[in-house]
Design an enzyme around this catalytic site. Sequence first.
Site, PDB file in Angstrom:
ATOM      1  N   SER A   1       0.776  -1.244   0.000  1.00 22.64           N
ATOM      2  CA  SER A   1       0.000   0.000   0.000  1.00 22.64           C
ATOM      3  C   SER A   1       0.807   1.295   0.000  1.00 22.64           C
ATOM      4  O   SER A   1       0.217   2.376  -0.088  1.00 22.64           O
ATOM      5  CB  SER A   1      -0.959   0.011   1.198  1.00 22.64           C
ATOM      6  OG  SER A   1      -2.034  -0.864   0.966  1.00 22.64           O
TER       7      SER A   1
ATOM      8  N   LYS B   1       0.146   3.860  -2.631  1.00 28.61           N
ATOM      9  CA  LYS B   1      -0.863   4.924  -2.528  1.00 28.61           C
ATOM     10  C   LYS B   1      -0.259   6.316  -2.376  1.00 28.61           C
ATOM     11  O   LYS B   1      -0.969   7.320  -2.505  1.00 28.61           O
ATOM     12  CB  LYS B   1      -1.809   4.610  -1.372  1.00 28.61           C
ATOM     13  CG  LYS B   1      -2.667   3.383  -1.673  1.00 28.61           C
ATOM     14  CD  LYS B   1      -3.365   2.841  -0.440  1.00 28.61           C
ATOM     15  CE  LYS B   1      -4.144   1.570  -0.810  1.00 28.61           C
ATOM     16  NZ  LYS B   1      -4.554   0.792   0.360  1.00 28.61           N
TER      17      LYS B   1
ATOM     18  N   SER C   1      -5.706   3.658   4.457  1.00 31.73           N
ATOM     19  CA  SER C   1      -5.243   2.790   3.377  1.00 31.73           C
ATOM     20  C   SER C   1      -6.406   2.145   2.629  1.00 31.73           C
ATOM     21  O   SER C   1      -6.349   0.977   2.232  1.00 31.73           O
ATOM     22  CB  SER C   1      -4.298   1.698   3.919  1.00 31.73           C
ATOM     23  OG  SER C   1      -3.477   1.207   2.888  1.00 31.73           O
TER      24      SER C   1
END
EC number: 3.4.16.4
Length: 384
Positions: A61, A64, A116
């Site tokens: 993640s 991101k 997230s």
Amino acid sequence: MSCFKKVIFLHIIVIFLSSVFIPYKGAAISNVSAETAILMDFESGRVLYEKAAHKKMRIASITKIMTAILAIESGKLDETVKVSDKAVRTEGSSVYLKPGEKIKLEHLVYGLMLRSGNDTAVAIAEYIGGSVEGFVFLMNQKAQEIGMRDTVFSNPHGLDDHENHFSTAYDMAILTKYAMENETYREISGTKVHKAPNPDEKWDRSWKNKNKLLTGLYEYSTGGKTGFTKRAKRTLVSTAEKDGHDLIAVTLNGPNDWNDHISMFEWGFAQYDLENVVKKGVVHSVKDDFYKGKVVVRRDFLYPVTDKEKDNLKVEVKLIKPDSNWKKVNDIPAPCGIMIIKLDNKNIGEIPLYYDKHGKVSQKTWFSNLKEMFLSMIGVHSHG
């Protein structure tokens, strides 16, 4: 300008920008659990510590960060996004968006960075890129623009649904350095709790940041992004600031990542001081009668150095040879030269120099005269 000259000019710009962003390495530390890691100085981009920092890895993640900065740079944070069924059905971590709900893009970015949310990542991608595939194209385009040479993005969230989705600790540090130069990103990344409207309830959603360094583990933490998938394992990007010195840390596959980052930050702050090598103003080392007292540098040059390295910093000034045809101030090229900063005889940065008959620093930006600088570099001579 001819095509040939354009190519030459762009090539020179690449060389120049690379010279400003040289990852001149410092000493090493040995207690980092992560498979790959890096500690980078934010101001200069100097790599203070690395462990297999260029090894290509799955990143989960922390992907991101790219999704967030593209959303922020779109200039559409105040616009309203209608959430698709596809976004809501995205697997993994979620902020539980509702199909068809309308929510500001800004809230989606907060949900992306703090919680997230994979659903927010897809909603952002569809809105900014027109589709997930269109957004992925923008992600890879931006990666190339900022120098992420060993990175390929295949989705906006980092899930293990594509084989061809990877980066390196070094590239993620470059991305974070780029993103942290944006004030909105800095604010969002460093937010501990954010409230967003809830379409079906009277009370707001409340999103607490998953970054434990920021929410209590480390007093100097200023932001970052967590990540985990079964294949990537734990990934973490974090930033910290102490006494005006900003650092970036990245670990990939780090089983003890919170402590890894604290250890790297504490080591970096203890070993390196952010030295103001060049202060904006008149360059007093210039002795040439034409230029003396009239050459200025328009910005400070800060660089992290150890106590032992401070004596090995050197500055070299190169100026265009004065021309008898320069009758007026406007005839003098701008910039009129460059200042080269060296550590242990290695080039760690270059900054342009300008002529001012009163020795004053104007407010023109550095990049406003970048083209003129390189076109005027023919005939440069040294002033030691």
